[in-house]
Design a protein around this motif. Structure first.
Motif, PDB file in Angstrom:
ATOM      1  N   ASP A  18      -4.919   4.926   3.982  1.00 25.98           N
ATOM      2  CA  ASP A  18      -6.249   4.246   3.576  1.00 25.98           C
ATOM      3  C   ASP A  18      -6.248   3.360   2.576  1.00 25.98           C
ATOM      4  OD1 ASP A  18      -7.753   7.480   4.573  1.00 25.98           O
ATOM      5  OD2 ASP A  18      -7.355   5.645   5.873  1.00 25.98           O
ATOM      6  N   ASP A  19      -5.162   3.026   1.981  1.00 20.97           N
ATOM      7  CA  ASP A  19      -4.914   2.217   0.746  1.00 20.97           C
ATOM      8  C   ASP A  19      -5.030   0.739   1.480  1.00 20.97           C
ATOM      9  OD1 ASP A  19      -2.564   3.213  -1.806  1.00 20.97           O
ATOM     10  OD2 ASP A  19      -4.888   3.757  -1.448  1.00 20.97           O
ATOM     11  N   LYS A  20      -5.837  -0.382   0.792  1.00 20.46           N
ATOM     12  CA  LYS A  20      -5.686  -1.469   1.065  1.00 20.46           C
ATOM     13  C   LYS A  20      -5.227  -2.326   0.043  1.00 20.46           C
ATOM     14  CE  LYS A  20      -9.518  -3.527   3.107  1.00 20.46           C
ATOM     15  NZ  LYS A  20     -10.710  -4.157   3.090  1.00 20.46           N
ATOM     16  N   ALA A  49       0.996  -1.199  -0.052  1.00 24.36           N
ATOM     17  CA  ALA A  49       0.075   0.011   0.120  1.00 24.36           C
ATOM     18  C   ALA A  49       0.859   1.037  -0.028  1.00 24.36           C
ATOM     19  CB  ALA A  49      -0.867  -0.038   1.180  1.00 24.36           C
ATOM     20  N   THR A 109      -4.347  -2.683   5.564  1.00 22.61           N
ATOM     21  CA  THR A 109      -4.914  -1.531   5.354  1.00 22.61           C
ATOM     22  C   THR A 109      -3.904  -0.399   5.899  1.00 22.61           C
ATOM     23  OG1 THR A 109      -7.120  -2.219   5.339  1.00 22.61           O
ATOM     24  CG2 THR A 109      -6.753   0.211   5.719  1.00 22.61           C
ATOM     25  N   SER A 132      -4.193  -6.169  -1.199  1.00 23.75           N
ATOM     26  CA  SER A 132      -4.579  -7.473  -0.881  1.00 23.75           C
ATOM     27  C   SER A 132      -4.179  -8.521  -2.106  1.00 23.75           C
ATOM     28  CB  SER A 132      -6.160  -7.315  -1.156  1.00 23.75           C
ATOM     29  OG  SER A 132      -6.434  -6.856  -2.555  1.00 23.75           O
ATOM     30  N   ARG A 166      -2.882   2.446   7.925  1.00 23.42           N
ATOM     31  CA  ARG A 166      -3.539   3.391   8.839  1.00 23.42           C
ATOM     32  C   ARG A 166      -2.539   4.387   9.392  1.00 23.42           C
ATOM     33  NH1 ARG A 166      -8.958   2.113   7.650  1.00 23.42           N
ATOM     34  NH2 ARG A 166      -9.483   0.114   8.437  1.00 23.42           N
ATOM     35  N   GLU A 224      -5.050  -9.355   3.247  1.00 24.29           N
ATOM     36  CA  GLU A 224      -5.316  -8.174   3.356  1.00 24.29           C
ATOM     37  C   GLU A 224      -4.610  -7.311   4.430  1.00 24.29           C
ATOM     38  OE1 GLU A 224     -10.046  -7.747   1.610  1.00 24.29           O
ATOM     39  OE2 GLU A 224      -9.654  -7.506   3.679  1.00 24.29           O
TER      40      GLU A 224
END
Lengths: 113, 114
Positions: free
Chosen positions: A54-56, A50, A65, A58, A67, A63
């Motif tokens: 806020d990108d996730k 990422a 995220t 996967s 933060r 997964e």
């Protein structure tokens, strides 16, 4: 300086269980975040990434995220398989300085049938 | 096959000796990075080269040296080897700006010093 902290110790769980591996970071600027996986006897492979808050990322059911508010990038998978047994490394890279990746110490994950 | 080639895969040598590990980066990648992986230290960054020039040094001992050649392959030289140098040595490559790309790793060279 840039650093990554992963939860201590190996993780042992049963097949189809939920997996979480915690990763927190300290960095100058706005890092890109990565999870790498190392299967027995092999090199590291990029699992997901990422590049902004806020990108996730996967891949293969995993997964994570990005933060920014908690400086975290926890890895999750809803239902693990025996084939997910490996060592998982969290890493970060920034556009400042020399672009080298800083790795966490890694977590051994063992999935029992 | 990741595209990053490391040779040899295994190396056994005696204390006090010198060895050379070789790495060919993925096609198009200009940066090469060397890492040492041991059970007690985890993954330690050693050194980075970009397009033939040294760019960054990490926890590399003075007994170790590296270079990147015009064809972009890199060699890591380890001399006056000690038992504690036994480890997996990984090479990785990336495009110039690794901030958003991450690295591609080779499968490593396992060095055993006896």
């Amino acid at each position: 300086g840039n650093s990554v902290t992963q939860m201590e110790g190996p993780v042992t769980l049963s097949e189809e269980a939920f997996l979480t591996i915690n990763c927190t970071y300290t960095a100058t600027g706005y890092p890109s975040l990565f999870w790498y996986v190392q299967y027995p006897g092999e090199g590291l492979q990029l699992l997901l990434k990422a590049t902004k808050a806020d990108d996730k990322g996967s891949n293969k059911g995993f997964e994570a995220t990005y933060r920014k508010e908690t400086t975290s990038f926890h890895l999750e998978k809803g239902s693990v398989q025996v084939s997910d047994s490996a060592v998982y490394f969290c890493a970060l890279s920034t556009s400042y300085g020399n672009n080298r990746l800083a790795f966490g110490k890694g977590n051994q994950v063992v999935v029992i049938p | 096959d990741s595209g990053v080639t490391q040779t040899p895969k295994h190396l056994i040598t005696a204390t006090g000796q010198r060895v050379t590990l070789r790495c060919s980066p993925r096609s198009g990648d200009l940066s090469v990075y060397w890492y040492q992986q041991s059970l007690d230290q985890g993954l330690q960054f050693l050194i980075q080269y970009y397009n033939g020039e040294e760019r960054a040094k990490g926890n590399i001992l003075e007994r170790f040296s590296a270079q990147q050649f015009p064809d972009l392959h890199s060699e890591l030289n380890l001399s006056s080897l000690e038992l504690g140098d036994s480890a997996l040595y990984f090479c990785a490559s990336s495009p110039r700006d690794a901030g958003g790309y991450g690295y591609t790793f080779g499968s490593g060279t396992r060095l055993t010093v006896v």
